[in-house]
Design a protein around this motif. Structure first.
Motif, mmCIF file in Angstrom:
data_model
loop_
_atom_site.group_PDB
_atom_site.id
_atom_site.type_symbol
_atom_site.label_atom_id
_atom_site.label_comp_id
_atom_site.label_asym_id
_atom_site.label_seq_id
_atom_site.Cartn_x
_atom_site.Cartn_y
_atom_site.Cartn_z
ATOM 1 N N LEU A 1 -3.000 11.627 16.621
ATOM 2 C CA LEU A 1 -2.901 11.575 18.081
ATOM 3 C C LEU A 1 -4.276 11.665 18.733
ATOM 4 O O LEU A 1 -4.545 10.973 19.712
ATOM 5 C CB LEU A 1 -2.010 12.710 18.598
ATOM 6 C CG LEU A 1 -0.516 12.550 18.349
ATOM 7 C CD1 LEU A 1 0.222 13.809 18.756
ATOM 8 C CD2 LEU A 1 0.029 11.331 19.087
ATOM 9 N N ASP A 2 -5.134 12.519 18.193
ATOM 10 C CA ASP A 2 -6.483 12.657 18.747
ATOM 11 C C ASP A 2 -7.311 11.389 18.551
ATOM 12 O O ASP A 2 -8.283 11.169 19.280
ATOM 13 C CB ASP A 2 -7.221 13.830 18.093
ATOM 14 C CG ASP A 2 -6.657 15.182 18.504
ATOM 15 O OD1 ASP A 2 -5.888 15.250 19.492
ATOM 16 O OD2 ASP A 2 -6.977 16.181 17.827
ATOM 17 N N ASN A 3 -6.956 10.583 17.559
ATOM 18 C CA ASN A 3 -7.742 9.386 17.224
ATOM 19 C C ASN A 3 -6.938 8.101 17.363
ATOM 20 O O ASN A 3 -7.299 7.092 16.762
ATOM 21 C CB ASN A 3 -8.266 9.514 15.788
ATOM 22 C CG ASN A 3 -9.287 10.609 15.663
ATOM 23 O OD1 ASN A 3 -10.411 10.463 16.084
ATOM 24 N ND2 ASN A 3 -8.871 11.740 15.101
ATOM 25 N N VAL A 4 -5.875 8.142 18.150
ATOM 26 C CA VAL A 4 -5.010 6.970 18.259
ATOM 27 C C VAL A 4 -5.770 5.738 18.756
ATOM 28 O O VAL A 4 -5.452 4.613 18.383
ATOM 29 C CB VAL A 4 -3.768 7.268 19.139
ATOM 30 C CG1 VAL A 4 -4.146 7.434 20.601
ATOM 31 C CG2 VAL A 4 -2.696 6.211 18.961
ATOM 32 N N LEU A 5 -6.799 5.935 19.538
ATOM 33 C CA LEU A 5 -7.581 4.808 20.048
ATOM 34 C C LEU A 5 -8.694 4.380 19.104
ATOM 35 O O LEU A 5 -9.456 3.467 19.413
ATOM 36 C CB LEU A 5 -8.167 5.153 21.426
ATOM 37 C CG LEU A 5 -7.130 5.382 22.528
ATOM 38 C CD1 LEU A 5 -7.809 5.818 23.820
ATOM 39 C CD2 LEU A 5 -6.288 4.128 22.747
ATOM 40 N N ASP A 6 -8.769 5.017 17.943
ATOM 41 C CA ASP A 6 -9.780 4.688 16.933
ATOM 42 C C ASP A 6 -9.089 4.290 15.625
ATOM 43 O O ASP A 6 -9.032 5.056 14.678
ATOM 44 C CB ASP A 6 -10.699 5.891 16.703
ATOM 45 C CG ASP A 6 -11.751 5.622 15.638
ATOM 46 O OD1 ASP A 6 -12.010 4.438 15.320
ATOM 47 O OD2 ASP A 6 -12.304 6.601 15.107
ATOM 48 N N PRO A 7 -8.534 3.074 15.564
ATOM 49 C CA PRO A 7 -7.783 2.669 14.376
ATOM 50 C C PRO A 7 -8.594 2.667 13.090
ATOM 51 O O PRO A 7 -8.014 2.719 12.000
ATOM 52 C CB PRO A 7 -7.270 1.265 14.703
ATOM 53 C CG PRO A 7 -7.754 0.926 16.047
ATOM 54 C CD PRO A 7 -8.541 2.048 16.598
#
Length: 148
Positions: free
Chosen positions: A18-24
């Motif tokens: 969740l913390d890195n959802v924008l960093d696939p």
């Protein structure tokens, strides 16, 4: 108790996702368990054991996605029909494993930086970086089960 440690690991991995959802680019490491954890999953096993009149004798990571937990009761077995067991303590050992439920393919090079991969779990999650109101729960992302 092993399941408690496994569920704590699952929750931490889901939180990392969740913390890195924008960093696939980080997703492979997260789904593979190759991340630094924020807390010790064994602490959850300790808490559950205490609630059940037992204590953890050993809790060790087993690979990146598993925990082996050994517990012993706080009180002896007591009087039973088997002579000589009244002073013995019950013990148990189990291994819990966390397995990713999702796969994903990175978007094609033509997709641009603002396109997230589709998560293919038991259902498909089309993720929109501009609208992340509905995301998978930890149990959607990872399965926890006993392996031993």
């Amino acid at each position: 108790m092993a399941l408690a440690a496994g569920q704590e690991l699952r929750d931490q991995l889901a939180g990392q996702w969740l913390d890195n959802v924008l960093d696939p680019d980080s997703w492979h490491d997260i789904f593979g368990g190759d991340v630094e954890l924020l807390g010790d999953p064994c602490a959850r096993a300790d808490q559950l054991a205490a609630l059940n009149g037992a204590h953890v004798q050993g809790c060790l990571a087993e690979g990146l996605l598993g925990y082996r937990v050994e517990v012993e009761t706080d009180e002896p077995v007591g009087d039973t029909i088997v002579p000589g067991t009244e002073g013995r303590f019950a013990t148990a050992s189990a291994v819990a494993v966390v397995e990713p439920r999702c796969t994903f393919d990175p978007p094609g090079e033509d997709a641009g930086d603002d396109v997230l991969p589709t998560l293919d779990c038991e259902e498909q999650w089309e993720l929109d970086p501009d609208n992340l109101d509905v995301l998978p729960e930890p149990e959607d992302l990872f399965d926890v089960h006993l392996a031993d």
